[in-house]
Design an enzyme around this catalytic site. Structure first.
Site, PDB file in Angstrom:
ATOM      1  N   TYR A 118       0.854  -1.186   0.000  1.00  0.00           N
ATOM      2  CA  TYR A 118       0.000   0.000   0.000  1.00  0.00           C
ATOM      3  C   TYR A 118       0.886   1.231   0.000  1.00  0.00           C
ATOM      4  O   TYR A 118       1.894   1.289   0.700  1.00  0.00           O
ATOM      5  CB  TYR A 118      -0.885   0.017   1.253  1.00  0.00           C
ATOM      6  N   GLU A 166      -3.412   7.619  -4.104  1.00  0.00           N
ATOM      7  CA  GLU A 166      -3.357   6.320  -3.424  1.00  0.00           C
ATOM      8  C   GLU A 166      -3.131   5.208  -4.436  1.00  0.00           C
ATOM      9  O   GLU A 166      -3.842   5.109  -5.434  1.00  0.00           O
ATOM     10  CB  GLU A 166      -4.667   6.062  -2.665  1.00  0.00           C
TER      11      GLU A 166
END
Ligand code: GDP
Ligand code: MN
Length: 401
Positions: free
Chosen positions: A119, A207
């Site tokens: 992530y 993101e």
């Protein structure tokens, strides 16, 4: 403003980041070409909506992909079928709510064999007034759970604006993610591009989840979400042009057109207020009186009757609204202008719910007179406390009917 995944990936590619190649389709007739542009042997068909959690989502009708809004398939025929089924269907994810979001674009890209999912994101930390890089070695669809159960596994580096990017940031983050060899270099390059992009695009969020290590070892952005700061869109016309108005609720679109600050909430008391501070105080007073606001609507300081009318129309169109409170302090704003807009909108749409008005300030007598002479059923409130309890009682009464 949110961008679609495919738009975000194109922006990332423009900075040299490694993202899967693919094509977008708006309608069934464009699907075959988009599929043909991907060499295979693996295709990923992805519903483009402004919400995350697509992989774990479910279609409410039509498409039965078995894997929500992200279908990984092994043939062009399956890719075509999945893309066609997704187009026009509603996809519900944890972020869309149960009514879902209609899919009007699909992105079809080359599939990758994933060895590891990480992530990575960049965010604006408004408290620190700094950009923060957030990363985790275990990314993918379980990131929310990881953040809740093992927050210590979420890594953060705060960027110092006086220094900006420096190579140690990439190396440090790569090391903490457990990357080795060429991956450290690839990751650092990507992160550097993201830091540059964050500034160049006036982003408030980027993101990448998952950031994957794929077979062969390459580091690749398999998903991308970018949000642009609305206040900066005036100086980023090329980004503003990427907006997909189909993704915002019709009320929000109309509010935007009239330059109103509007946020839909889940209560049943419609509020029209001038000034964000007064709007928040009004919502507090409603809650204190045992009610719950249906929206936050700030018409701003210098609204004219037309803008007030638009604001009132947006509130009245919301079927959840059982009573309306207009709470205006006329400083720069004139109370008679407000009253005129309210009367025009109420006449145009037919006022079906109780209306409580509290006016104070410039030309308040004229404003009250306009409301009185309008023939509309208006409850005039003395002060904010009185207005809040009156509108809560009115909503309760309307609900009981
Ligand atoms: P999100 O659920 O909306 O965040 O959508 P993502 O784009 O992140 O996709 C969800 C999941 O699908 C990812 O976490 C991956 O596990 C999987 N996925 C996405 N692209 C590929 C791919 O190219 N190959 C494989 N095998 N899985 C993929
Ligand atoms: Mn994702």
């Amino acid at each position: 403003m949110k961008l679609h995944e495919y738009q975000a990936k194109e922006l990332l590619r423009s900075l040299g980041a490694v993202v899967p190649r693919g094509g977008v389709a708006y309608k069934a007739s464009e699907v075959a070409d988009a599929v043909a542009a991907v060499p295979g042997p693996l295709w990923v068909v992805k519903a483009q909506i402004h919400a995350g959690g697509r992989g774990k989502g479910a279609f409410l009708e039509g498409a039965r992909t078995g894997s929500g809004g992200v279908a990984v398939v092994k043939s062009a025929a399956e890719a075509e079928a999945a893309a066609r089924a997704m187009l026009g269907s509603r996809l519900a994810t944890i972020q869309t709510g149960p009514e879902g979001q209609r899919v009007s674009r699909v992105w079809i890209e080359e599939g990758s064999s994933i060895e590891r999912e990480m992530y990575l994101s960049l965010l604006l930390d408004r408290v620190r007034a700094r950009t923060v890089i957030v990363a985790a070695a275990e990314g993918g669809m379980g990131i929310e759970e990881l953040a809740a159960k093992s927050p210590e596994k979420i890594l953060r580096i705060v960027l110092d604006p006086a220094v900006g990017w420096s190579p140690w940031i990439g190396r440090r983050m790569a090391e903490r993610l457990g990357l080795e060899g060429a991956q450290v270099r690839d990751f650092s390059r990507l992160l550097k591009s993201l830091v540059e992009g964050f500034e160049a695009w006036d982003a408030s969020m980027i993101e990448i989840n998952p950031l994957a290590i794929v077979k062969g070892g390459a580091v690749m952005a398999l998903d991308a979400k970018i949000q642009i700061d609305d206040s900066a869109l005036f100086r980023r016309p090329e980004l503003a042009a990427l907006e997909d108005p189909g993704e915002s609720a019709p009320e929000e679109r109309e509010a935007q057109e009239h330059d109103l600050s509007y946020v839909k909430l889940d209560g049943d008391i419609g509020c029209m207020v001038n000034g964000a501070g007064l709007a928040m105080a009004t919502m507090d007073m409603i809650s204190l009186s045992g009610g719950s606001p249906a929206n936050f609507l700030d018409v701003g300081g210098g609204a004219d009757a037309e803008k007030v009318e638009a604001a009132f129309r947006i509130i009245l169109r919301d079927s959840a609204v059982k009573a309306v409170l207009v709470n205006i302090f006329g400083g720069i704003m004139r109370c008679d202008v407000i009253a005129e807009g309210v009367v025009r909108a109420a006449r145009g749409l037919g006022l079906q719910v109780p209306l409580v008005v509290r006016l104070e300030g410039t030309r308040v007598a004229e404003g009250r007179a306009i409301l009185e002479q309008s023939g509309l059923e208006v409850v005039a409130a003395r002060d904010l406390a009185d207005a809040a309890s009156a509108v809560v009682a009115a909503a309760r009464g309307a609900r009981g009917r």
